[in-house]
Design a protein around this motif. Sequence first.
Motif, PDB file in Angstrom:
ATOM      1  N   ALA A 333       0.645  -1.053   0.014  1.00  0.00           N
ATOM      2  CA  ALA A 333      -0.052  -0.041   0.053  1.00  0.00           C
ATOM      3  C   ALA A 333       1.008   1.191   0.248  1.00  0.00           C
ATOM      4  CB  ALA A 333      -0.814  -0.082   1.218  1.00  0.00           C
ATOM      5  N   ARG A 334       1.978   1.301   0.813  1.00  0.00           N
ATOM      6  CA  ARG A 334       2.844   2.482   0.750  1.00  0.00           C
ATOM      7  C   ARG A 334       3.805   2.515  -0.295  1.00  0.00           C
ATOM      8  NH1 ARG A 334       7.501   4.954   3.191  1.00  0.00           N
ATOM      9  NH2 ARG A 334       6.894   6.832   4.361  1.00  0.00           N
ATOM     10  N   ILE A 335       4.155   1.244  -0.771  1.00  0.00           N
ATOM     11  CA  ILE A 335       5.084   1.319  -2.053  1.00  0.00           C
ATOM     12  C   ILE A 335       4.370   1.663  -3.233  1.00  0.00           C
ATOM     13  CG2 ILE A 335       5.889  -0.550  -3.651  1.00  0.00           C
ATOM     14  CD1 ILE A 335       6.525  -2.204  -1.168  1.00  0.00           C
ATOM     15  N   TRP A 336       3.200   1.326  -3.422  1.00  0.00           N
ATOM     16  CA  TRP A 336       2.306   1.819  -4.934  1.00  0.00           C
ATOM     17  C   TRP A 336       2.105   3.459  -4.828  1.00  0.00           C
ATOM     18  CZ3 TRP A 336       2.600   0.120  -9.370  1.00  0.00           C
ATOM     19  CH2 TRP A 336       2.789  -1.114  -9.591  1.00  0.00           C
ATOM     20  N   LYS A 337       2.151   4.065  -3.396  1.00  0.00           N
ATOM     21  CA  LYS A 337       1.822   5.423  -3.494  1.00  0.00           C
ATOM     22  C   LYS A 337       3.242   6.105  -3.695  1.00  0.00           C
ATOM     23  CE  LYS A 337      -2.035   5.601   0.020  1.00  0.00           C
ATOM     24  NZ  LYS A 337      -2.085   3.890  -0.084  1.00  0.00           N
ATOM     25  N   ALA A 338       4.428   5.598  -3.354  1.00  0.00           N
ATOM     26  CA  ALA A 338       5.751   6.258  -3.447  1.00  0.00           C
ATOM     27  C   ALA A 338       5.869   5.804  -4.906  1.00  0.00           C
ATOM     28  CB  ALA A 338       6.615   5.352  -2.527  1.00  0.00           C
ATOM     29  N   GLU A 339       5.720   4.906  -5.636  1.00  0.00           N
ATOM     30  CA  GLU A 339       5.902   4.561  -7.120  1.00  0.00           C
ATOM     31  C   GLU A 339       4.846   5.755  -7.793  1.00  0.00           C
ATOM     32  OE1 GLU A 339       7.549   2.577  -8.821  1.00  0.00           O
ATOM     33  OE2 GLU A 339       8.203   1.077  -7.247  1.00  0.00           O
ATOM     34  N   ARG A 340       3.740   6.064  -7.319  1.00  0.00           N
ATOM     35  CA  ARG A 340       2.930   6.960  -7.933  1.00  0.00           C
ATOM     36  C   ARG A 340       3.605   8.419  -7.951  1.00  0.00           C
ATOM     37  NH1 ARG A 340       0.322  11.244  -7.275  1.00  0.00           N
ATOM     38  NH2 ARG A 340       1.004  11.417  -5.311  1.00  0.00           N
ATOM     39  N   PHE A 341       4.124   8.792  -6.801  1.00  0.00           N
ATOM     40  CA  PHE A 341       4.802   9.987  -6.824  1.00  0.00           C
ATOM     41  C   PHE A 341       6.002  10.127  -7.242  1.00  0.00           C
ATOM     42  CE2 PHE A 341       7.460  13.065  -4.269  1.00  0.00           C
ATOM     43  CZ  PHE A 341       6.744  14.232  -4.541  1.00  0.00           C
ATOM     44  N   SER A 342       6.789   9.218  -7.476  1.00  0.00           N
ATOM     45  CA  SER A 342       8.118   9.104  -8.086  1.00  0.00           C
ATOM     46  C   SER A 342       7.675   9.127  -9.834  1.00  0.00           C
ATOM     47  CB  SER A 342       8.997   7.743  -8.043  1.00  0.00           C
ATOM     48  OG  SER A 342       9.282   7.935  -6.529  1.00  0.00           O
ATOM     49  N   TRP A 343       6.678   8.364 -10.045  1.00  0.00           N
ATOM     50  CA  TRP A 343       6.356   8.379 -11.603  1.00  0.00           C
ATOM     51  C   TRP A 343       5.892   9.679 -11.879  1.00  0.00           C
ATOM     52  CZ3 TRP A 343       1.228   9.448 -13.142  1.00  0.00           C
ATOM     53  CH2 TRP A 343       1.087   9.126 -14.575  1.00  0.00           C
ATOM     54  N   TYR A 344       5.115  10.562 -11.090  1.00  0.00           N
ATOM     55  CA  TYR A 344       4.434  11.654 -11.352  1.00  0.00           C
ATOM     56  C   TYR A 344       5.481  12.796 -11.520  1.00  0.00           C
ATOM     57  CZ  TYR A 344       2.482  16.344 -10.096  1.00  0.00           C
ATOM     58  OH  TYR A 344       2.228  17.491  -9.934  1.00  0.00           O
ATOM     59  N   LEU A 345       6.537  12.665 -10.551  1.00  0.00           N
ATOM     60  CA  LEU A 345       7.516  13.876 -10.683  1.00  0.00           C
ATOM     61  C   LEU A 345       8.454  13.676 -11.975  1.00  0.00           C
ATOM     62  CD1 LEU A 345       9.338  14.393  -7.207  1.00  0.00           C
ATOM     63  CD2 LEU A 345       7.941  16.081  -8.748  1.00  0.00           C
ATOM     64  N   THR A 346       8.813  12.450 -12.292  1.00  0.00           N
ATOM     65  CA  THR A 346       9.519  12.069 -13.359  1.00  0.00           C
ATOM     66  C   THR A 346       8.872  12.387 -14.704  1.00  0.00           C
ATOM     67  OG1 THR A 346      10.308  10.003 -12.400  1.00  0.00           O
ATOM     68  CG2 THR A 346      10.675   9.865 -14.801  1.00  0.00           C
ATOM     69  N   LYS A 347       7.461  12.078 -14.881  1.00  0.00           N
ATOM     70  CA  LYS A 347       6.905  12.580 -16.042  1.00  0.00           C
ATOM     71  C   LYS A 347       6.904  14.040 -16.105  1.00  0.00           C
ATOM     72  CE  LYS A 347       4.205  11.706 -19.777  1.00  0.00           C
ATOM     73  NZ  LYS A 347       4.724  11.077 -20.752  1.00  0.00           N
ATOM     74  N   LEU A 348       6.407  14.804 -14.713  1.00  0.00           N
ATOM     75  CA  LEU A 348       6.365  16.228 -14.924  1.00  0.00           C
ATOM     76  C   LEU A 348       7.893  16.893 -15.270  1.00  0.00           C
ATOM     77  CD1 LEU A 348       5.022  18.688 -14.224  1.00  0.00           C
ATOM     78  CD2 LEU A 348       5.785  18.540 -11.954  1.00  0.00           C
ATOM     79  N   MET A 349       8.972  16.480 -14.753  1.00  0.00           N
ATOM     80  CA  MET A 349      10.232  17.330 -14.965  1.00  0.00           C
ATOM     81  C   MET A 349      11.113  16.776 -16.206  1.00  0.00           C
ATOM     82  SD  MET A 349       9.345  19.377 -12.585  1.00  0.00           S
ATOM     83  CE  MET A 349      11.128  20.347 -12.920  1.00  0.00           C
ATOM     84  N   HIS A 350      10.833  15.594 -16.913  1.00  0.00           N
ATOM     85  CA  HIS A 350      11.742  15.058 -17.926  1.00  0.00           C
ATOM     86  C   HIS A 350      11.035  15.384 -19.276  1.00  0.00           C
ATOM     87  CE1 HIS A 350      13.110  12.915 -14.388  1.00  0.00           C
ATOM     88  NE2 HIS A 350      14.419  12.706 -15.340  1.00  0.00           N
ATOM     89  N   ARG A 351      11.786  15.448 -20.132  1.00  0.00           N
ATOM     90  CA  ARG A 351      11.609  15.546 -21.650  1.00  0.00           C
ATOM     91  C   ARG A 351      11.648  14.130 -22.271  1.00  0.00           C
ATOM     92  NH1 ARG A 351      11.325  21.071 -23.618  1.00  0.00           N
ATOM     93  NH2 ARG A 351      11.368  22.225 -21.671  1.00  0.00           N
ATOM     94  N   PHE A 352      10.541  13.551 -22.541  1.00  0.00           N
ATOM     95  CA  PHE A 352      10.275  12.331 -23.237  1.00  0.00           C
ATOM     96  C   PHE A 352      10.482  12.434 -24.581  1.00  0.00           C
ATOM     97  CE2 PHE A 352       8.884  11.386 -18.882  1.00  0.00           C
ATOM     98  CZ  PHE A 352       8.862  10.145 -18.764  1.00  0.00           C
ATOM     99  N   PRO A 353      11.198  11.560 -25.340  1.00  0.00           N
ATOM    100  CA  PRO A 353      11.442  11.572 -26.643  1.00  0.00           C
ATOM    101  C   PRO A 353      10.132  11.460 -27.550  1.00  0.00           C
ATOM    102  CG  PRO A 353      12.858   9.910 -25.672  1.00  0.00           C
ATOM    103  CD  PRO A 353      11.973  10.278 -24.573  1.00  0.00           C
ATOM    104  N   GLU A 354       9.134  10.834 -27.251  1.00  0.00           N
ATOM    105  CA  GLU A 354       8.212  10.716 -27.786  1.00  0.00           C
ATOM    106  C   GLU A 354       6.899  11.760 -27.332  1.00  0.00           C
ATOM    107  OE1 GLU A 354       6.965   8.385 -23.919  1.00  0.00           O
ATOM    108  OE2 GLU A 354       8.814   8.696 -25.240  1.00  0.00           O
ATOM    109  N   ASP A 355       7.442  12.653 -26.746  1.00  0.00           N
ATOM    110  CA  ASP A 355       6.473  13.712 -26.347  1.00  0.00           C
ATOM    111  C   ASP A 355       6.457  15.130 -27.414  1.00  0.00           C
ATOM    112  OD1 ASP A 355       5.428  12.503 -24.348  1.00  0.00           O
ATOM    113  OD2 ASP A 355       6.344  13.939 -22.749  1.00  0.00           O
ATOM    114  N   GLY A 356       5.528  15.758 -27.696  1.00  0.00           N
ATOM    115  CA  GLY A 356       5.385  16.773 -28.678  1.00  0.00           C
ATOM    116  C   GLY A 356       5.248  18.222 -28.028  1.00  0.00           C
ATOM    117  N   ARG A 357       4.964  19.104 -28.802  1.00  0.00           N
ATOM    118  CA  ARG A 357       4.434  20.361 -28.151  1.00  0.00           C
ATOM    119  C   ARG A 357       3.360  20.280 -27.209  1.00  0.00           C
ATOM    120  NH1 ARG A 357       3.482  23.841 -33.434  1.00  0.00           N
ATOM    121  NH2 ARG A 357       3.487  25.523 -31.928  1.00  0.00           N
TER     122      ARG A 357
END
Length: 389
Positions: A333-357
């Motif tokens: 239960a705690r692991i998945w919440k931490a995974e969600r937060f880490s995924w959220y920050l990663t998605k928010l702060m990185h430039r993904f190659p497949e992403d566009g404008r």
Amino acid sequence: MKTRVAIIGSGPSGLLLGHLLRAAGIDCVIVERQSPDYVLGRIRAGVLETVTTGLMEQLGIDAGLKAKGLLEEGFNLADGERLIRIEITRLTGKHVVVYGQTEVTRDLMDAAPERGLQIVYEAKEVALHDLESDRPSVTYLKDGVEHRIEADFIAGCDGFHGPSRKAIPGAQAREFEREYPFGWLGILADVPPCHPELIYANGARGFALASMRSTTRSRYYIQVPLTDTLDQWPAARLWDELAERFDPISEHGVTGGPALEVSIAPLRSYVFETMRHGRLFLAGDAAHIVPPTGAKGLNLAASDVAYLSDALIAHYRHGDDAALAGYEAKALARIWKAERFSWYLTKLMHRFPEDGRFEHRMQQAELDYVASSEAMQRVIAENYVGLPL
């Protein structure tokens, strides 16, 4: 050899578990395939949540933490030339401490002899046996001689590549994984930090992180393609790149210097939900990996250990196995919440190659919302300092 709990792995999770069990009078042995110097040579995270510092304080192994740890009451997200400060102490009443994982490990290792915590280093060909019986065992080779440890329980704290998770039959495995299309190029150097608090930056050139291990030691990262190699990033080029990204937004600007360590690490999110099989319990990186965005790896391992040690102590002191039966569900239960937060920050702060404008505009809109909404800042702060156990 016979013991109550055989612990595989002498990283922070194995050492913390061993110390907690010994403090409760429960016999245990740690088996580690590498040498002490190798274990200490692994450069890892340095932001500790209250759950981790609390366990160190509970054990009385916190002198180094108190003397050298840097209390942090906030951190920063950056978009272009704008800093968005997340005031974690004001918003949550808690803080984090900057103290390197290497130092945590060293403190726990140094305290082991006087506290009767036995650690077998350089144990080769570690194997787990009879996990579904009431007397599982661990075998290993030491100086060419095979040894066997018979135990009541086995704790797999041996990381992503260790034998513990692999000992669970594939038919019973429940695993989830996301590999990210970039890595982090990191440099550690004895130079003053460019800013008094961490900065996670999402700029035109991609993600970058400015962090520290002390007031005189800095740790920097930049996002790089998985195809990049260290040969492509001589120190002069890396320092120039860091200065380009952080000089406009940091308090002091980037100071270059000789590197203590340079590496490229891939990023992944991974959860192995089968954290119990018979008398085997997994904890830490043996069961889950988070991208380093958000600094959850070591802290998640510490929360696993807190749950598992409490459950084992209840078994031996009171004959109560309810916590052992519920360990997997509680930890996940705690692991998945931490995974969600880490995924959220990663998605928010990185430039993904497949992403566009469009995706980039979504990142900008999200950061604008974070900057203008105290409620959103509180959500980020609550997750960053660590959710309650």
